[in-house]
Design a protein around this motif. Structure first.
Motif, PDB file in Angstrom:
ATOM      1  N   THR A   8      21.966  23.007  72.427  1.00  0.00           N
ATOM      2  CA  THR A   8      21.626  23.215  71.621  1.00  0.00           C
ATOM      3  C   THR A   8      22.041  21.642  70.903  1.00  0.00           C
ATOM      4  OG1 THR A   8      23.010  23.771  70.316  1.00  0.00           O
ATOM      5  CG2 THR A   8      22.040  25.246  70.514  1.00  0.00           C
ATOM      6  N   VAL A   9      20.839  21.222  69.399  1.00  0.00           N
ATOM      7  CA  VAL A   9      21.220  20.253  69.130  1.00  0.00           C
ATOM      8  C   VAL A   9      23.076  20.870  68.104  1.00  0.00           C
ATOM      9  CG1 VAL A   9      19.095  20.326  68.760  1.00  0.00           C
ATOM     10  CG2 VAL A   9      19.981  20.877  66.715  1.00  0.00           C
ATOM     11  N   ARG A  10      23.343  19.182  67.456  1.00  0.00           N
ATOM     12  CA  ARG A  10      24.411  19.226  67.301  1.00  0.00           C
ATOM     13  C   ARG A  10      24.551  19.906  65.571  1.00  0.00           C
ATOM     14  NH1 ARG A  10      26.819  13.919  67.675  1.00  0.00           N
ATOM     15  NH2 ARG A  10      27.154  13.283  69.945  1.00  0.00           N
ATOM     16  N   ARG A  11      23.679  20.363  64.848  1.00  0.00           N
ATOM     17  CA  ARG A  11      23.711  20.296  63.484  1.00  0.00           C
ATOM     18  C   ARG A  11      21.895  20.854  62.767  1.00  0.00           C
ATOM     19  NH1 ARG A  11      25.817  24.358  60.683  1.00  0.00           N
ATOM     20  NH2 ARG A  11      25.769  23.693  58.377  1.00  0.00           N
ATOM     21  N   VAL A  12      21.735  21.803  62.418  1.00  0.00           N
ATOM     22  CA  VAL A  12      20.452  22.061  61.752  1.00  0.00           C
ATOM     23  C   VAL A  12      20.348  23.036  60.175  1.00  0.00           C
ATOM     24  CG1 VAL A  12      18.015  23.612  61.491  1.00  0.00           C
ATOM     25  CG2 VAL A  12      19.517  22.998  64.084  1.00  0.00           C
ATOM     26  N   ASP A  13      20.219  21.953  59.487  1.00  0.00           N
ATOM     27  CA  ASP A  13      20.261  22.493  58.037  1.00  0.00           C
ATOM     28  C   ASP A  13      19.059  23.276  58.118  1.00  0.00           C
ATOM     29  OD1 ASP A  13      19.645  22.353  55.034  1.00  0.00           O
ATOM     30  OD2 ASP A  13      19.975  20.821  54.731  1.00  0.00           O
ATOM     31  N   ILE A  14      19.481  24.953  57.688  1.00  0.00           N
ATOM     32  CA  ILE A  14      18.064  25.628  57.821  1.00  0.00           C
ATOM     33  C   ILE A  14      17.630  25.413  56.703  1.00  0.00           C
ATOM     34  CG2 ILE A  14      18.193  28.437  57.800  1.00  0.00           C
ATOM     35  CD1 ILE A  14      18.495  27.419  60.340  1.00  0.00           C
ATOM     36  N   LYS A  15      17.528  24.808  55.410  1.00  0.00           N
ATOM     37  CA  LYS A  15      16.650  24.347  54.645  1.00  0.00           C
ATOM     38  C   LYS A  15      15.593  23.294  55.051  1.00  0.00           C
ATOM     39  CE  LYS A  15      20.102  26.249  50.488  1.00  0.00           C
ATOM     40  NZ  LYS A  15      20.580  25.842  49.060  1.00  0.00           N
ATOM     41  N   LYS A  16      16.582  22.706  55.494  1.00  0.00           N
ATOM     42  CA  LYS A  16      14.741  22.262  56.375  1.00  0.00           C
ATOM     43  C   LYS A  16      14.226  22.510  57.221  1.00  0.00           C
ATOM     44  CE  LYS A  16      17.436  17.675  54.900  1.00  0.00           C
ATOM     45  NZ  LYS A  16      17.639  16.438  55.631  1.00  0.00           N
ATOM     46  N   TYR A  17      15.049  23.119  58.085  1.00  0.00           N
ATOM     47  CA  TYR A  17      13.789  23.827  59.015  1.00  0.00           C
ATOM     48  C   TYR A  17      13.107  25.207  58.614  1.00  0.00           C
ATOM     49  CZ  TYR A  17      12.657  25.764  63.788  1.00  0.00           C
ATOM     50  OH  TYR A  17      12.423  25.782  64.983  1.00  0.00           O
ATOM     51  N   ALA A  18      12.901  25.873  57.686  1.00  0.00           N
ATOM     52  CA  ALA A  18      12.079  26.770  56.926  1.00  0.00           C
ATOM     53  C   ALA A  18      11.175  26.215  56.649  1.00  0.00           C
ATOM     54  CB  ALA A  18      12.860  27.031  55.296  1.00  0.00           C
ATOM     55  N   GLY A  19       9.945  26.938  56.590  1.00  0.00           N
ATOM     56  CA  GLY A  19       8.309  26.721  56.235  1.00  0.00           C
ATOM     57  C   GLY A  19       7.876  26.439  57.478  1.00  0.00           C
ATOM     58  N   LYS A  20       6.742  26.138  57.290  1.00  0.00           N
ATOM     59  CA  LYS A  20       5.261  26.529  58.561  1.00  0.00           C
ATOM     60  C   LYS A  20       5.493  25.049  59.959  1.00  0.00           C
ATOM     61  CE  LYS A  20       0.471  27.574  59.321  1.00  0.00           C
ATOM     62  NZ  LYS A  20      -0.469  27.748  58.351  1.00  0.00           N
ATOM     63  N   TRP A  21       5.196  26.044  61.102  1.00  0.00           N
ATOM     64  CA  TRP A  21       5.516  25.115  62.043  1.00  0.00           C
ATOM     65  C   TRP A  21       4.382  25.661  63.240  1.00  0.00           C
ATOM     66  CZ3 TRP A  21       8.816  21.605  63.446  1.00  0.00           C
ATOM     67  CH2 TRP A  21      10.449  21.351  62.743  1.00  0.00           C
ATOM     68  N   PHE A  22       3.339  24.593  63.256  1.00  0.00           N
ATOM     69  CA  PHE A  22       2.047  24.458  64.897  1.00  0.00           C
ATOM     70  C   PHE A  22       2.491  24.396  66.050  1.00  0.00           C
ATOM     71  CE2 PHE A  22       1.018  23.494  60.521  1.00  0.00           C
ATOM     72  CZ  PHE A  22      -0.174  24.219  60.214  1.00  0.00           C
ATOM     73  N   GLU A  23       2.585  25.561  66.691  1.00  0.00           N
ATOM     74  CA  GLU A  23       2.738  25.746  68.022  1.00  0.00           C
ATOM     75  C   GLU A  23       2.114  24.738  69.318  1.00  0.00           C
ATOM     76  OE1 GLU A  23       4.002  29.121  70.638  1.00  0.00           O
ATOM     77  OE2 GLU A  23       1.685  28.591  71.449  1.00  0.00           O
ATOM     78  N   ILE A  24       2.984  23.847  69.126  1.00  0.00           N
ATOM     79  CA  ILE A  24       2.240  22.785  70.488  1.00  0.00           C
ATOM     80  C   ILE A  24       1.935  22.862  72.090  1.00  0.00           C
ATOM     81  CG2 ILE A  24       2.226  19.948  70.780  1.00  0.00           C
ATOM     82  CD1 ILE A  24       1.520  20.669  68.444  1.00  0.00           C
ATOM     83  N   ALA A  25       3.170  23.825  71.795  1.00  0.00           N
ATOM     84  CA  ALA A  25       3.068  24.133  74.069  1.00  0.00           C
ATOM     85  C   ALA A  25       4.240  25.108  73.829  1.00  0.00           C
ATOM     86  CB  ALA A  25       3.166  23.414  74.498  1.00  0.00           C
ATOM     87  N   SER A  26       3.754  25.473  75.257  1.00  0.00           N
ATOM     88  CA  SER A  26       4.726  26.777  75.112  1.00  0.00           C
ATOM     89  C   SER A  26       4.706  27.421  76.813  1.00  0.00           C
ATOM     90  CB  SER A  26       4.849  28.575  73.842  1.00  0.00           C
ATOM     91  OG  SER A  26       3.313  29.034  74.462  1.00  0.00           O
ATOM     92  N   PHE A  27       5.846  28.654  77.484  1.00  0.00           N
ATOM     93  CA  PHE A  27       5.763  28.637  78.513  1.00  0.00           C
ATOM     94  C   PHE A  27       4.402  30.004  77.664  1.00  0.00           C
ATOM     95  CE2 PHE A  27       9.692  27.908  80.480  1.00  0.00           C
ATOM     96  CZ  PHE A  27       9.107  26.497  80.487  1.00  0.00           C
ATOM     97  N   PRO A  28       3.934  29.942  79.446  1.00  0.00           N
ATOM     98  CA  PRO A  28       2.994  31.613  78.919  1.00  0.00           C
ATOM     99  C   PRO A  28       4.037  33.135  78.451  1.00  0.00           C
ATOM    100  CG  PRO A  28       2.228  30.178  80.648  1.00  0.00           C
ATOM    101  CD  PRO A  28       2.847  29.572  79.528  1.00  0.00           C
ATOM    102  N   SER A  29       3.153  34.341  77.588  1.00  0.00           N
ATOM    103  CA  SER A  29       3.573  35.179  77.785  1.00  0.00           C
ATOM    104  C   SER A  29       3.268  36.147  77.412  1.00  0.00           C
ATOM    105  CB  SER A  29       4.833  35.265  76.837  1.00  0.00           C
ATOM    106  OG  SER A  29       4.450  34.671  74.841  1.00  0.00           O
ATOM    107  N   ARG A  30       3.413  36.987  77.723  1.00  0.00           N
ATOM    108  CA  ARG A  30       3.025  38.553  77.427  1.00  0.00           C
ATOM    109  C   ARG A  30       2.454  38.784  75.736  1.00  0.00           C
ATOM    110  NH1 ARG A  30       5.422  42.423  75.875  1.00  0.00           N
ATOM    111  NH2 ARG A  30       7.726  42.467  77.347  1.00  0.00           N
ATOM    112  N   PHE A  31       3.219  38.558  75.251  1.00  0.00           N
ATOM    113  CA  PHE A  31       3.012  38.472  73.325  1.00  0.00           C
ATOM    114  C   PHE A  31       2.247  37.180  73.079  1.00  0.00           C
ATOM    115  CE2 PHE A  31       6.926  37.284  74.124  1.00  0.00           C
ATOM    116  CZ  PHE A  31       7.330  36.165  73.413  1.00  0.00           C
ATOM    117  N   GLN A  32       1.675  36.584  73.551  1.00  0.00           N
ATOM    118  CA  GLN A  32       1.152  35.411  72.642  1.00  0.00           C
ATOM    119  C   GLN A  32      -0.426  35.690  74.083  1.00  0.00           C
ATOM    120  OE1 GLN A  32       4.327  32.839  72.486  1.00  0.00           O
ATOM    121  NE2 GLN A  32       2.905  32.219  70.995  1.00  0.00           N
TER     122      GLN A  32
END
Length: 185
Positions: free
Chosen positions: A37-61
């Motif tokens: 993984t990355v070395r460190r994540v600031d959860i407060k900075k990580y919070a908020g809205k994200w847009f999915e650019i790409a993903s592996f296909p999955s049945r739930f999506q």
């Protein structure tokens, strides 16, 4: 059956078993390699809205476009998860809410996400922009991968950079599918 034919058959079965066992071992070793993984994540900075650019296909999506994930920090330190998408086949918005738990307090990059109690899924942040403008999420089995951005669009050079990182981490990026993020309002 002659003894010579019987011995040949036994040898062929032994060789086949050895080849099969070797293939299984190599597959098991590749998939059991720890996911960095990355070395460190600031959860407060990580919070908020994200847009999915790409993903592996999955049945739930299945049939999803305009996919987003929104993270909010709860009072107890867990993270509220609100995933949304437009189901193009059903012509309606769909979503699911859940909760994420930090598994590694040293990095905050390994989480467990729960949408249905008591089941939890892995959520490893394996790439993250210094300014938190993009992120890449994967799971140790390498069965799921998501590329996220704070904006609906991502420069091709950034996408290629993240794809290269995913390859180095053992993901088959030929499985990546771009998420349609147009006509979402």
């Amino acid at each position: 059956m002659k003894e010579k034919d019987n011995n040949t058959l036994v040898r062929l079965l032994a060789i086949g078993s050895l080849v099969g066992a070797t293939a299984y071992f190599l597959t098991a070793c590749r998939s059991s390699k720890p996911l960095e993984t990355v070395r460190r994540v600031d959860i407060k900075k990580y919070a908020g809205k994200w847009f999915e650019i790409a993903s592996f296909p999955s049945r739930f999506q299945k049939n999803c476009t305009c996919t987003t994930a929104e993270y909010t920090i709860n009072d107890d330190g867990t993270v509220a998860v609100d995933n949304r998408c437009y189901n193009a086949k059903k012509k309606k918005w769909e979503g699911i809410t859940g909760k994420a738990f930090v598994r590694n307090d040293d990095t905050n990059a390994e989480l467990a996400v729960q949408f249905f109690w008591p089941l939890k899924g892995d959520y490893y942040i394996i790439a993250l922009a210094d300014d938190y403008s993009y992120a890449m999420i994967g799971v140790p089995s390498r069965d799921y991968l998501w590329i996220l951005s704070r904006k609906r669009e991502m420069p091709q050079s950034t996408f290629e950079k993240l794809s290269a990182i995913a390859i180095k981490k053992g993901f088959d990026v030929s499985r990546l599918r771009r998420t349609k993020q147009n006509n979402c309002d």
